[in-house]
Design a protein around this motif. Structure first.
Motif, PDB file in Angstrom:
ATOM      1  N   ARG A   1       0.850  -1.185   0.000  1.00 43.11           N
ATOM      2  CA  ARG A   1       0.000   0.000   0.000  1.00 43.11           C
ATOM      3  C   ARG A   1       0.887   1.236   0.000  1.00 43.11           C
ATOM      4  O   ARG A   1       1.829   1.344   0.765  1.00 43.11           O
ATOM      5  CB  ARG A   1      -0.896   0.000   1.236  1.00 43.11           C
ATOM      6  N   CYS A   2       0.541   2.172  -0.882  1.00 45.70           N
ATOM      7  CA  CYS A   2       1.247   3.457  -0.915  1.00 45.70           C
ATOM      8  C   CYS A   2       0.567   4.373   0.095  1.00 45.70           C
ATOM      9  O   CYS A   2      -0.636   4.613   0.015  1.00 45.70           O
ATOM     10  CB  CYS A   2       1.178   4.068  -2.310  1.00 45.70           C
ATOM     11  N   LEU A   3       1.336   4.872   1.045  1.00 48.05           N
ATOM     12  CA  LEU A   3       0.769   5.740   2.075  1.00 48.05           C
ATOM     13  C   LEU A   3       0.363   7.095   1.511  1.00 48.05           C
ATOM     14  O   LEU A   3      -0.589   7.708   1.988  1.00 48.05           O
ATOM     15  CB  LEU A   3       1.760   5.917   3.222  1.00 48.05           C
ATOM     16  N   GLU A   4       1.054   7.573   0.504  1.00 44.45           N
ATOM     17  CA  GLU A   4       0.721   8.870  -0.087  1.00 44.45           C
ATOM     18  C   GLU A   4      -0.530   8.796  -0.950  1.00 44.45           C
ATOM     19  O   GLU A   4      -1.377   9.687  -0.905  1.00 44.45           O
ATOM     20  CB  GLU A   4       1.892   9.418  -0.912  1.00 44.45           C
ATOM     21  N   CYS A   5      -0.639   7.775  -1.775  1.00 43.73           N
ATOM     22  CA  CYS A   5      -1.773   7.633  -2.691  1.00 43.73           C
ATOM     23  C   CYS A   5      -2.936   6.867  -2.085  1.00 43.73           C
ATOM     24  O   CYS A   5      -4.038   6.895  -2.620  1.00 43.73           O
ATOM     25  CB  CYS A   5      -1.334   6.897  -3.957  1.00 43.73           C
TER      26      CYS A   5
ATOM     27  N   GLU B   1      -3.281   3.679  -2.102  1.00 45.56           N
ATOM     28  CA  GLU B   1      -3.613   2.650  -3.088  1.00 45.56           C
ATOM     29  C   GLU B   1      -2.891   1.363  -2.731  1.00 45.56           C
ATOM     30  O   GLU B   1      -1.741   1.397  -2.298  1.00 45.56           O
ATOM     31  CB  GLU B   1      -3.166   3.090  -4.489  1.00 45.56           C
ATOM     32  N   ALA B   2      -3.558   0.250  -2.942  1.00 43.24           N
ATOM     33  CA  ALA B   2      -2.943  -1.054  -2.715  1.00 43.24           C
ATOM     34  C   ALA B   2      -2.383  -1.572  -4.032  1.00 43.24           C
ATOM     35  O   ALA B   2      -2.976  -1.360  -5.093  1.00 43.24           O
ATOM     36  CB  ALA B   2      -3.973  -2.022  -2.158  1.00 43.24           C
ATOM     37  N   PHE B   3      -1.238  -2.231  -3.963  1.00 40.19           N
ATOM     38  CA  PHE B   3      -0.578  -2.749  -5.155  1.00 40.19           C
ATOM     39  C   PHE B   3      -0.118  -4.178  -4.925  1.00 40.19           C
ATOM     40  O   PHE B   3       0.239  -4.552  -3.807  1.00 40.19           O
ATOM     41  CB  PHE B   3       0.679  -1.925  -5.486  1.00 40.19           C
ATOM     42  N   CYS B   4      -0.055  -4.955  -6.002  1.00 39.75           N
ATOM     43  CA  CYS B   4       0.630  -6.237  -5.945  1.00 39.75           C
ATOM     44  C   CYS B   4       2.128  -5.921  -5.933  1.00 39.75           C
ATOM     45  O   CYS B   4       2.523  -4.766  -6.146  1.00 39.75           O
ATOM     46  CB  CYS B   4       0.275  -7.096  -7.156  1.00 39.75           C
ATOM     47  N   ALA B   5       2.957  -6.925  -5.690  1.00 38.24           N
ATOM     48  CA  ALA B   5       4.399  -6.691  -5.590  1.00 38.24           C
ATOM     49  C   ALA B   5       4.970  -6.075  -6.866  1.00 38.24           C
ATOM     50  O   ALA B   5       5.790  -5.154  -6.813  1.00 38.24           O
ATOM     51  CB  ALA B   5       5.114  -7.997  -5.266  1.00 38.24           C
ATOM     52  N   LYS B   6       4.512  -6.540  -8.021  1.00 35.99           N
ATOM     53  CA  LYS B   6       5.015  -6.026  -9.306  1.00 35.99           C
ATOM     54  C   LYS B   6       4.659  -4.551  -9.493  1.00 35.99           C
ATOM     55  O   LYS B   6       5.497  -3.739  -9.884  1.00 35.99           O
ATOM     56  CB  LYS B   6       4.436  -6.863 -10.449  1.00 35.99           C
ATOM     57  N   MET B   7       3.416  -4.194  -9.196  1.00 37.90           N
ATOM     58  CA  MET B   7       2.984  -2.805  -9.367  1.00 37.90           C
ATOM     59  C   MET B   7       3.583  -1.888  -8.303  1.00 37.90           C
ATOM     60  O   MET B   7       3.841  -0.721  -8.556  1.00 37.90           O
ATOM     61  CB  MET B   7       1.457  -2.716  -9.366  1.00 37.90           C
ATOM     62  N   ALA B   8       3.816  -2.411  -7.102  1.00 36.46           N
ATOM     63  CA  ALA B   8       4.460  -1.616  -6.052  1.00 36.46           C
ATOM     64  C   ALA B   8       5.866  -1.238  -6.491  1.00 36.46           C
ATOM     65  O   ALA B   8       6.297  -0.088  -6.295  1.00 36.46           O
ATOM     66  CB  ALA B   8       4.503  -2.389  -4.746  1.00 36.46           C
ATOM     67  N   LYS B   9       6.561  -2.174  -7.102  1.00 35.00           N
ATOM     68  CA  LYS B   9       7.916  -1.905  -7.598  1.00 35.00           C
ATOM     69  C   LYS B   9       7.872  -0.843  -8.694  1.00 35.00           C
ATOM     70  O   LYS B   9       8.677   0.091  -8.700  1.00 35.00           O
ATOM     71  CB  LYS B   9       8.542  -3.201  -8.113  1.00 35.00           C
ATOM     72  N   ALA B  10       6.921  -0.957  -9.609  1.00 36.13           N
ATOM     73  CA  ALA B  10       6.775   0.030 -10.684  1.00 36.13           C
ATOM     74  C   ALA B  10       6.421   1.401 -10.110  1.00 36.13           C
ATOM     75  O   ALA B  10       6.922   2.427 -10.574  1.00 36.13           O
ATOM     76  CB  ALA B  10       5.705  -0.427 -11.668  1.00 36.13           C
ATOM     77  N   HIS B  11       5.573   1.419  -9.087  1.00 38.23           N
ATOM     78  CA  HIS B  11       5.152   2.681  -8.471  1.00 38.23           C
ATOM     79  C   HIS B  11       6.343   3.412  -7.851  1.00 38.23           C
ATOM     80  O   HIS B  11       6.450   4.629  -7.954  1.00 38.23           O
ATOM     81  CB  HIS B  11       4.084   2.399  -7.406  1.00 38.23           C
ATOM     82  N   THR B  12       7.243   2.661  -7.232  1.00 39.67           N
ATOM     83  CA  THR B  12       8.403   3.294  -6.597  1.00 39.67           C
ATOM     84  C   THR B  12       9.489   3.658  -7.610  1.00 39.67           C
ATOM     85  O   THR B  12      10.434   4.353  -7.254  1.00 39.67           O
ATOM     86  CB  THR B  12       9.012   2.394  -5.507  1.00 39.67           C
TER      87      THR B  12
ATOM     88  N   ARG C   1       8.331   8.056  -7.032  1.00 45.20           N
ATOM     89  CA  ARG C   1       9.496   7.334  -6.499  1.00 45.20           C
ATOM     90  C   ARG C   1       9.821   7.693  -5.055  1.00 45.20           C
ATOM     91  O   ARG C   1      10.496   6.939  -4.375  1.00 45.20           O
ATOM     92  CB  ARG C   1      10.719   7.530  -7.386  1.00 45.20           C
ATOM     93  N   THR C   2       9.325   8.811  -4.556  1.00 51.15           N
ATOM     94  CA  THR C   2       9.575   9.187  -3.164  1.00 51.15           C
ATOM     95  C   THR C   2       8.469   8.703  -2.226  1.00 51.15           C
ATOM     96  O   THR C   2       8.548   8.924  -1.020  1.00 51.15           O
ATOM     97  CB  THR C   2       9.717  10.714  -3.016  1.00 51.15           C
TER      98      THR C   2
ATOM     99  N   GLN D   1       6.135   6.265   0.045  1.00 50.11           N
ATOM    100  CA  GLN D   1       6.422   5.149   0.937  1.00 50.11           C
ATOM    101  C   GLN D   1       5.402   4.046   0.666  1.00 50.11           C
ATOM    102  O   GLN D   1       4.209   4.204   0.922  1.00 50.11           O
ATOM    103  CB  GLN D   1       6.360   5.585   2.389  1.00 50.11           C
ATOM    104  N   VAL D   2       5.882   2.934   0.120  1.00 50.04           N
ATOM    105  CA  VAL D   2       5.031   1.788  -0.178  1.00 50.04           C
ATOM    106  C   VAL D   2       5.359   0.679   0.814  1.00 50.04           C
ATOM    107  O   VAL D   2       6.511   0.286   0.950  1.00 50.04           O
ATOM    108  CB  VAL D   2       5.247   1.303  -1.627  1.00 50.04           C
ATOM    109  N   LEU D   3       4.341   0.209   1.521  1.00 54.50           N
ATOM    110  CA  LEU D   3       4.527  -0.834   2.530  1.00 54.50           C
ATOM    111  C   LEU D   3       3.900  -2.139   2.066  1.00 54.50           C
ATOM    112  O   LEU D   3       2.846  -2.143   1.438  1.00 54.50           O
ATOM    113  CB  LEU D   3       3.877  -0.417   3.848  1.00 54.50           C
ATOM    114  N   SER D   4       4.546  -3.230   2.406  1.00 53.57           N
ATOM    115  CA  SER D   4       4.011  -4.555   2.088  1.00 53.57           C
ATOM    116  C   SER D   4       2.895  -4.894   3.072  1.00 53.57           C
ATOM    117  O   SER D   4       2.740  -4.260   4.122  1.00 53.57           O
ATOM    118  CB  SER D   4       5.118  -5.596   2.185  1.00 53.57           C
ATOM    119  N   LEU D   5       2.146  -5.921   2.742  1.00 55.42           N
ATOM    120  CA  LEU D   5       1.086  -6.382   3.627  1.00 55.42           C
ATOM    121  C   LEU D   5       1.657  -6.806   4.976  1.00 55.42           C
ATOM    122  O   LEU D   5       1.080  -6.516   6.032  1.00 55.42           O
ATOM    123  CB  LEU D   5       0.326  -7.538   2.971  1.00 55.42           C
ATOM    124  N   GLU D   6       2.824  -7.432   4.947  1.00 59.91           N
ATOM    125  CA  GLU D   6       3.474  -7.855   6.191  1.00 59.91           C
ATOM    126  C   GLU D   6       3.846  -6.644   7.050  1.00 59.91           C
ATOM    127  O   GLU D   6       3.685  -6.664   8.270  1.00 59.91           O
ATOM    128  CB  GLU D   6       4.728  -8.692   5.887  1.00 59.91           C
ATOM    129  N   GLU D   7       4.334  -5.593   6.415  1.00 66.14           N
ATOM    130  CA  GLU D   7       4.690  -4.373   7.162  1.00 66.14           C
ATOM    131  C   GLU D   7       3.445  -3.726   7.760  1.00 66.14           C
ATOM    132  O   GLU D   7       3.475  -3.245   8.896  1.00 66.14           O
ATOM    133  CB  GLU D   7       5.418  -3.386   6.251  1.00 66.14           C
TER     134      GLU D   7
END
Length: 67
Positions: A1-5, A7-18, A24-25, A27-33
């Motif tokens: 999940r991106c804290l700024e947006c 929005e929830a992302f799968c691992a592939k889209m989270a990587k693209a988002h960052t 790129r700035t 903060q995207v956190l994983s489900l575990e985080e």
């Protein structure tokens, strides 16, 4: 999940988002985080320019929008 947006992302889209220029700035956190720190799931990101919470996401520009 991106804290700024907020929005929830799968691992592939989270990587693209960052890697995207406009997010790129973010903060995207994983489900575990998020599970380890549940208080972060309820953080409301505010627009630096207007001080308002983000309500929309501009997919073309890849950035959150408050108004």
């Amino acid at each position: 999940r991106c804290l700024e947006c907020d929005e929830a992302f799968c691992a592939k889209m989270a990587k693209a988002h960052t890697r995207a220029k406009l997010s790129r700035t973010h903060q995207v956190l994983s489900l575990e985080e998020l599970r380890a720190h549940p208080q972060l799931a309820h953080v409301v990101a505010l627009c630096r320019e207007h001080g308002e919470p983000f309500k929309f996401f501009d997919a073309k520009c890849e950035r959150p929008v408050c108004q």
